[in-house]
Design a protein around this motif. Sequence first.
Motif, PDB file in Angstrom:
ATOM      1  N   VAL A  48       0.840  -1.204   0.000  1.00  0.00           N
ATOM      2  CA  VAL A  48       0.000   0.000   0.000  1.00  0.00           C
ATOM      3  C   VAL A  48       0.873   1.252   0.000  1.00  0.00           C
ATOM      4  O   VAL A  48       0.651   2.179  -0.782  1.00  0.00           O
TER       5      VAL A  48
ATOM      6  N   THR B  78       2.268   2.740  -3.185  1.00  0.00           N
ATOM      7  CA  THR B  78       1.357   3.326  -4.176  1.00  0.00           C
ATOM      8  C   THR B  78       0.850   4.692  -3.741  1.00  0.00           C
ATOM      9  O   THR B  78       0.105   5.323  -4.478  1.00  0.00           O
ATOM     10  N   THR B  79       1.253   5.167  -2.558  1.00  0.00           N
ATOM     11  CA  THR B  79       0.721   6.454  -2.107  1.00  0.00           C
ATOM     12  C   THR B  79       1.224   7.571  -3.017  1.00  0.00           C
ATOM     13  O   THR B  79       2.346   7.514  -3.525  1.00  0.00           O
TER      14      THR B  79
ATOM     15  N   VAL C 130      -1.419  -6.452  -3.756  1.00  0.00           N
ATOM     16  CA  VAL C 130      -1.963  -5.272  -3.080  1.00  0.00           C
ATOM     17  C   VAL C 130      -1.579  -4.014  -3.844  1.00  0.00           C
ATOM     18  O   VAL C 130      -2.398  -3.115  -4.068  1.00  0.00           O
ATOM     19  N   TYR C 131      -0.327  -3.950  -4.288  1.00  0.00           N
ATOM     20  CA  TYR C 131       0.189  -2.800  -5.040  1.00  0.00           C
ATOM     21  C   TYR C 131      -0.653  -2.570  -6.296  1.00  0.00           C
ATOM     22  O   TYR C 131      -1.135  -1.463  -6.563  1.00  0.00           O
TER      23      TYR C 131
ATOM     24  N   MET D  27      -4.183  -1.438  -5.481  1.00  0.00           N
ATOM     25  CA  MET D  27      -4.236  -0.027  -5.080  1.00  0.00           C
ATOM     26  C   MET D  27      -4.049   0.902  -6.287  1.00  0.00           C
ATOM     27  O   MET D  27      -4.653   1.965  -6.349  1.00  0.00           O
TER      28      MET D  27
ATOM     29  N   GLN E 238      -6.548   3.732  -7.495  1.00  0.00           N
ATOM     30  CA  GLN E 238      -6.147   5.136  -7.656  1.00  0.00           C
ATOM     31  C   GLN E 238      -6.511   5.673  -9.030  1.00  0.00           C
ATOM     32  O   GLN E 238      -6.867   6.835  -9.175  1.00  0.00           O
TER      33      GLN E 238
END
Lengths: 298, 251, 127
Positions: free
Chosen positions: B79, B82-83, B169-170, B173, B177
């Motif tokens: 996670v 990917t922010t 997960v990456y 996400m 996004q």
Amino acid sequence: MTVISMKHVSKNYSRIAALTDLTVKIEENVITGIVGRNGAGKTTLLKMIAGFQKATKGELRVFDENPFRSLLVSANSIYIDDAMSYPGSMKLHELLDEFNRFYANWNEELAVRLMEYFSIPLNSRHRFLSKGKRSTFNAIVGIAARCPLTIFDEPTTGMDTAARNDFYRALLKDYIAFPRTILLSSHYIDEMKDVLEDLLVIHRKRIRYHGSISDLQEAHLSLRGSSEQLSGSTLGKIIVSKTTRGLQEEWIVENDFSDAERAELNRQGITNTTVSLNDAYLALTEQPRGGIDDVFNA
Amino acid sequence: MSLTHRTMGEVVKQQFLFKLRSNAAVITVLFVMQAVVWGLMIGGANTGLSMSTFELRWNLITNDGVVIASLLWALVVGVILTTPGQRNASFTYVSSPVTENLANFCFFGLAAIIAGVTTVLSGSVMKLVVFMKDGNSIIETGGLIAAPLDFFSRIVVMILYTLLIMVVVYTFMLFVQMNRLMIVPIVLLVLLSTKSGVFDLLGIEGNMGTLFDFFYKESSFWLFLVKTGVVMVIVSILSFFPSSRIEVKQS
Amino acid sequence: MHDVDGEKPIYIQIADWLENAIIDGTLQVDEKVYSQYQLAELFTINPATAGKGLTILLEAELVYKKRGLGMFVAPDAQEKLRAKRKEQTLLQIVQDLLNEASLLNIGTDELNQIIEKERKQRKGDQT
């Protein structure tokens, strides 16, 4: 050589237009000022040129490539604004080291000397700096990177007057030594006008003017005299704004006066001068001085 | 000023090293999490069974807690990378969506190796500590000396699990996004691919989900390797789709 | 630069500054004129703007170019500038003077008296 070229470029944010139908060419090693009112689309334009955001329509080319997803554009451009993203874990000197690794023309010595001059401690962290110092650090990065395309979006936010003057002078000196294409945006045209060659005025999501600053300034004339005098001598001329200054009126008109006509104005006792660049810009973007008065006179 | 031409490989390497330097804390967090859970596990909950005539007392000590901690950590790492903050920081320097994605995968690779090795090693150390403390213990699995192949395959399996979680997960996400509505089809897809998911939706009690079975119930090491490998490659390739569409510095 | 005349375009202010240096003799005949980069540094202005200022002087033949060496003050620059100032600047000042005079209802005779008085005072100061 053309560094940036746009043909009918538009940008929408989920169907809301941010920029409409821009066609413009920016040549190599020119310092261009980008001005416009809040929300005119300056930042969107600069982010598209930097390759951060994608044009919705039209053809945008930077160094002959579509900047979005381009490694070439990223390696040869730097984008500085007041919301720079740095890893919070790194100290300022570590951030500078990273710039040194990524940017081929980076001058570490210049960066460190500027940091000393502006008394920004190398051991500090970006988030612990004051607003003005943060902007100054970002500006130092933009200068020291010596990127063929250097983009500053409101670089002087929060800087005091001395720091602003120092920034523009440092930028100009380094530009003279290492010419590069520079885009500078600011709300205050007056503080940056001296270092500019060209001006790009964005108004209502469109390009309102692109050309040299002196041409824009000379495109308008300020006339001072009594109301009767002025209306008598401006027949057929395009009047941009009218302001009352005590007993006198000041009218800004589009300058298509011949030398003979201007001499005639003098004889009639009408003062006529070229307007300041700021007034010419305000006239273009429909911000006539005194316009706010109408709100109260209703 | 002449233009600088950088190769993709150079930039990926620099971005990977940059990510390591700027995210060193992420690795530290793993060690802290593992240590805390390890300590809790070794302290062990005493389980007892007492009857009037005799008392039976045993300690069940397993490394499962550390495994779960590492997998949870992998999820968080997936996670974090990917922010928007991470992406914007990369683009403060030199980057393109492709180099950004590749550098992230390199980071996942190294993170998974570290997590895999430390997790399995913590199990070995645990056994050693238990042995020295109690003397009489039944050890279920073999160690490096007793069963080296088993030991290494456990490391490989742990690395693959960690990496799989990060990559999945990456990618998830990134899709979210790109478009928030992507949550719906992805969640539906996951639900549909698990038997229990479908049954739960229909209100029928089902067996273990097939997606879970697909990896967890695989008894052949090599088949597991192939399965995770193929899934990871597919998911990784998919991640390039959203990553090349997400805009930078959307404020 | 702004204090000279904030309303004038910068390149014209640069040209004015150079012309003044020629008129008052700071820049002598055949002396090298500042390059556009020197001017840019001196006044913190864009080199292109400084170049535009120099072009005005070049086009008025107040300076001449030596290939690779720069620009130099033309032999007749001072006379040319004096003539130009007489024609333009002085005329402008006279126009302003007459405007002010008509505003104050001052006739030609009175105006001449004022000029004569001021001139005498200056002569008195000098001797």
